[in-house]
Design a protein around this motif. Structure first.
Motif, PDB file in Angstrom:
ATOM      1  N   HIS A   1     -29.126  31.356  42.039  1.00 56.30           N
ATOM      2  CA  HIS A   1     -28.441  31.327  40.737  1.00 56.30           C
ATOM      3  C   HIS A   1     -27.572  30.077  40.623  1.00 56.30           C
ATOM      4  CE1 HIS A   1     -26.766  32.877  37.054  1.00 56.30           C
ATOM      5  NE2 HIS A   1     -25.552  32.715  37.546  1.00 56.30           N
ATOM      6  N   ALA A   2     -26.796  29.788  41.683  1.00 57.98           N
ATOM      7  CA  ALA A   2     -25.929  28.603  41.672  1.00 57.98           C
ATOM      8  C   ALA A   2     -26.773  27.331  41.615  1.00 57.98           C
ATOM      9  CB  ALA A   2     -25.037  28.598  42.906  1.00 57.98           C
ATOM     10  N   GLU A   3     -27.919  27.339  42.295  1.00 58.10           N
ATOM     11  CA  GLU A   3     -28.811  26.180  42.276  1.00 58.10           C
ATOM     12  C   GLU A   3     -29.357  25.924  40.875  1.00 58.10           C
ATOM     13  OE1 GLU A   3     -33.103  25.656  44.175  1.00 58.10           O
ATOM     14  OE2 GLU A   3     -31.521  25.906  45.693  1.00 58.10           O
ATOM     15  N   LYS A   4     -29.747  26.996  40.170  1.00 53.80           N
ATOM     16  CA  LYS A   4     -30.252  26.857  38.804  1.00 53.80           C
ATOM     17  C   LYS A   4     -29.166  26.315  37.883  1.00 53.80           C
ATOM     18  CE  LYS A   4     -33.894  30.316  38.473  1.00 53.80           C
ATOM     19  NZ  LYS A   4     -34.299  31.572  37.833  1.00 53.80           N
ATOM     20  N   GLU A   5     -27.940  26.833  38.028  1.00 60.41           N
ATOM     21  CA  GLU A   5     -26.837  26.369  37.190  1.00 60.41           C
ATOM     22  C   GLU A   5     -26.557  24.890  37.440  1.00 60.41           C
ATOM     23  OE1 GLU A   5     -24.895  28.144  34.903  1.00 60.41           O
ATOM     24  OE2 GLU A   5     -26.241  29.846  35.131  1.00 60.41           O
ATOM     25  N   ARG A   6     -26.630  24.463  38.709  1.00 62.55           N
ATOM     26  CA  ARG A   6     -26.395  23.058  39.047  1.00 62.55           C
ATOM     27  C   ARG A   6     -27.464  22.172  38.426  1.00 62.55           C
ATOM     28  NH1 ARG A   6     -25.244  24.486  44.043  1.00 62.55           N
ATOM     29  NH2 ARG A   6     -27.323  24.034  44.810  1.00 62.55           N
ATOM     30  N   ASP A   7     -28.694  22.647  38.403  1.00 64.84           N
ATOM     31  CA  ASP A   7     -29.793  21.877  37.824  1.00 64.84           C
ATOM     32  C   ASP A   7     -29.746  21.865  36.305  1.00 64.84           C
ATOM     33  OD1 ASP A   7     -30.702  21.409  40.351  1.00 64.84           O
ATOM     34  OD2 ASP A   7     -32.313  22.898  40.274  1.00 64.84           O
ATOM     35  N   GLY A   8     -28.804  22.604  35.730  1.00 63.36           N
ATOM     36  CA  GLY A   8     -28.706  22.664  34.278  1.00 63.36           C
ATOM     37  C   GLY A   8     -29.638  23.691  33.671  1.00 63.36           C
ATOM     38  N   ARG A   9     -30.309  24.473  34.508  1.00 61.89           N
ATOM     39  CA  ARG A   9     -31.193  25.522  34.020  1.00 61.89           C
ATOM     40  C   ARG A   9     -30.470  26.852  34.105  1.00 61.89           C
ATOM     41  NH1 ARG A   9     -35.864  26.050  37.568  1.00 61.89           N
ATOM     42  NH2 ARG A   9     -34.371  25.502  39.163  1.00 61.89           N
ATOM     43  N   MET A  10     -30.652  27.659  33.110  1.00 58.84           N
ATOM     44  CA  MET A  10     -30.041  28.975  33.079  1.00 58.84           C
ATOM     45  C   MET A  10     -31.159  30.007  33.205  1.00 58.84           C
ATOM     46  SD  MET A  10     -27.779  30.598  29.979  1.00 58.84           S
ATOM     47  CE  MET A  10     -26.851  29.104  29.822  1.00 58.84           C
ATOM     48  N   SER A  11     -30.865  31.110  33.857  1.00 58.64           N
ATOM     49  CA  SER A  11     -31.886  32.149  33.952  1.00 58.64           C
ATOM     50  C   SER A  11     -32.181  32.681  32.549  1.00 58.64           C
ATOM     51  CB  SER A  11     -31.431  33.276  34.878  1.00 58.64           C
ATOM     52  OG  SER A  11     -30.537  34.142  34.232  1.00 58.64           O
ATOM     53  N   SER A  12     -33.390  33.127  32.353  1.00 61.15           N
ATOM     54  CA  SER A  12     -33.802  33.634  31.038  1.00 61.15           C
ATOM     55  C   SER A  12     -32.991  34.859  30.640  1.00 61.15           C
ATOM     56  CB  SER A  12     -35.287  33.979  31.038  1.00 61.15           C
ATOM     57  OG  SER A  12     -36.048  32.815  31.208  1.00 61.15           O
ATOM     58  N   CYS A  13     -32.713  35.724  31.608  1.00 61.17           N
ATOM     59  CA  CYS A  13     -31.910  36.923  31.305  1.00 61.17           C
ATOM     60  C   CYS A  13     -30.504  36.544  30.872  1.00 61.17           C
ATOM     61  CB  CYS A  13     -31.835  37.839  32.525  1.00 61.17           C
ATOM     62  SG  CYS A  13     -33.302  38.818  32.789  1.00 61.17           S
ATOM     63  N   ARG A  14     -29.898  35.617  31.600  1.00 63.17           N
ATOM     64  CA  ARG A  14     -28.529  35.186  31.256  1.00 63.17           C
ATOM     65  C   ARG A  14     -28.531  34.547  29.869  1.00 63.17           C
ATOM     66  NH1 ARG A  14     -23.733  36.257  30.624  1.00 63.17           N
ATOM     67  NH2 ARG A  14     -22.272  34.555  30.777  1.00 63.17           N
ATOM     68  N   HIS A  15     -29.518  33.724  29.587  1.00 64.67           N
ATOM     69  CA  HIS A  15     -29.628  33.080  28.283  1.00 64.67           C
ATOM     70  C   HIS A  15     -29.746  34.132  27.180  1.00 64.67           C
ATOM     71  CE1 HIS A  15     -31.960  31.337  24.933  1.00 64.67           C
ATOM     72  NE2 HIS A  15     -31.155  30.301  25.124  1.00 64.67           N
ATOM     73  N   ALA A  16     -30.624  35.126  27.382  1.00 65.95           N
ATOM     74  CA  ALA A  16     -30.814  36.171  26.379  1.00 65.95           C
ATOM     75  C   ALA A  16     -29.535  36.981  26.175  1.00 65.95           C
ATOM     76  CB  ALA A  16     -31.971  37.079  26.783  1.00 65.95           C
ATOM     77  N   GLN A  17     -28.799  37.247  27.258  1.00 60.56           N
ATOM     78  CA  GLN A  17     -27.518  37.941  27.133  1.00 60.56           C
ATOM     79  C   GLN A  17     -26.559  37.139  26.251  1.00 60.56           C
ATOM     80  OE1 GLN A  17     -26.253  38.349  31.226  1.00 60.56           O
ATOM     81  NE2 GLN A  17     -26.560  40.576  31.146  1.00 60.56           N
ATOM     82  N   LEU A  18     -26.501  35.844  26.470  1.00 55.11           N
ATOM     83  CA  LEU A  18     -25.605  34.995  25.678  1.00 55.11           C
ATOM     84  C   LEU A  18     -26.047  34.931  24.213  1.00 55.11           C
ATOM     85  CD1 LEU A  18     -24.977  32.115  28.238  1.00 55.11           C
ATOM     86  CD2 LEU A  18     -23.386  33.932  27.567  1.00 55.11           C
ATOM     87  N   VAL A  19     -27.352  34.977  23.963  1.00 57.81           N
ATOM     88  CA  VAL A  19     -27.854  35.003  22.581  1.00 57.81           C
ATOM     89  C   VAL A  19     -27.405  36.293  21.895  1.00 57.81           C
ATOM     90  CG1 VAL A  19     -29.926  35.112  21.126  1.00 57.81           C
ATOM     91  CG2 VAL A  19     -29.811  33.467  22.997  1.00 57.81           C
ATOM     92  N   VAL A  20     -27.522  37.421  22.595  1.00 59.37           N
ATOM     93  CA  VAL A  20     -27.062  38.695  22.033  1.00 59.37           C
ATOM     94  C   VAL A  20     -25.569  38.622  21.724  1.00 59.37           C
ATOM     95  CG1 VAL A  20     -26.693  41.151  22.509  1.00 59.37           C
ATOM     96  CG2 VAL A  20     -28.868  40.093  23.091  1.00 59.37           C
ATOM     97  N   ASN A  21     -24.790  38.084  22.664  1.00 57.94           N
ATOM     98  CA  ASN A  21     -23.346  37.945  22.425  1.00 57.94           C
ATOM     99  C   ASN A  21     -23.069  37.091  21.198  1.00 57.94           C
ATOM    100  OD1 ASN A  21     -22.760  39.482  24.662  1.00 57.94           O
ATOM    101  ND2 ASN A  21     -22.288  37.737  25.979  1.00 57.94           N
ATOM    102  N   ALA A  22     -23.781  35.986  21.058  1.00 55.58           N
ATOM    103  CA  ALA A  22     -23.578  35.103  19.907  1.00 55.58           C
ATOM    104  C   ALA A  22     -23.924  35.821  18.607  1.00 55.58           C
ATOM    105  CB  ALA A  22     -24.414  33.833  20.055  1.00 55.58           C
ATOM    106  N   MET A  23     -24.990  36.598  18.618  1.00 53.69           N
ATOM    107  CA  MET A  23     -25.391  37.334  17.409  1.00 53.69           C
ATOM    108  C   MET A  23     -24.368  38.409  17.055  1.00 53.69           C
ATOM    109  SD  MET A  23     -28.604  36.394  16.260  1.00 53.69           S
ATOM    110  CE  MET A  23     -29.145  37.837  15.413  1.00 53.69           C
ATOM    111  N   VAL A  24     -23.938  39.172  18.047  1.00 53.89           N
ATOM    112  CA  VAL A  24     -22.993  40.262  17.805  1.00 53.89           C
ATOM    113  C   VAL A  24     -21.649  39.721  17.331  1.00 53.89           C
ATOM    114  CG1 VAL A  24     -21.672  42.087  18.970  1.00 53.89           C
ATOM    115  CG2 VAL A  24     -24.122  41.889  19.355  1.00 53.89           C
ATOM    116  N   GLN A  25     -21.236  38.595  17.891  1.00 55.19           N
ATOM    117  CA  GLN A  25     -19.947  38.007  17.535  1.00 55.19           C
ATOM    118  C   GLN A  25     -20.037  37.065  16.337  1.00 55.19           C
ATOM    119  OE1 GLN A  25     -18.721  36.141  21.180  1.00 55.19           O
ATOM    120  NE2 GLN A  25     -18.408  38.091  22.213  1.00 55.19           N
TER     121      GLN A  25
END
Length: 174
Positions: free
Chosen positions: A57-81
């Protein structure tokens, strides 16, 4: 030793695929406005993220890539808020093919954002500012959206295309 290494590689690929498709399922539930499935998929996404190896997970974040699940969670948060700015940042940085599912959410987000922009900016806002904020490709596409949303444009002299939206009149007309 070689078979152990290839087994680990295969396991990582399976984890990545599970993460990717769990993210797609969450976005699809959001597109369908199926809040029961959104809640179910949020739990699945949370389980996948917590089970994910912290190093990976830390390696993906360092590479600038986000996990698909984390990205989808943030999309839901953006929509709800109703955070259209965060939504468009996530849209531009969507992993794998998530942006294709997010395309179905664009009009919904833009309509909500338009209402907030018209309420917040008085007396007027430029069409270019709206284009940049709502991530339209060009000014003509932006004007078409604004017309269909009931925007009232400030009259330009000489018959030039409208450059400003009258927020006060537009808010009262919608």
């Amino acid at each position: 030793k070689k078979s152990n290494k290839s087994a680990m590689k295969l396991l990582r690929q399976e984890e990545d695929v599970a993460d990717e498709f769990a993210g797609y399922r969450l976005l699809y539930a959001l597109v369908q406005k199926n809040w029961g499935d959104v809640n179910k998929e949020l739990k699945v996404a949370a389980a996948i993220i917590s089970a994910e190896d912290r190093r990976v997970h830390a390696e993906k974040e360092r590479d600038g890539r986000m996990s698909s699940c984390r990205h989808a969670q943030l999309v839901v948060n953006a929509m709800v808020q109703c955070d259209y700015h965060a939504f468009f940042v996530l849209y531009e940085n969507a992993p794998q093919m998530s942006c294709y599912l997010m395309d179905f959410l664009l009009n919904r987000i833009r309509c909500g954002a338009y209402d907030r922009i018209i309420a917040a900016f008085r007396p007027s806002i430029s069409v270019e500012s709206i284009r940049e904020t709502l991530k339209f490709r060009d000014l003509e596409e932006t004007r078409q959206f604004l017309k269909s949303s009931g925007a009232v444009f400030v009259k330009e002299s000489g018959g030039a295309p409208p450059f400003f939206v009258d927020c006060k009149v537009s808010k009262n007309s919608s």
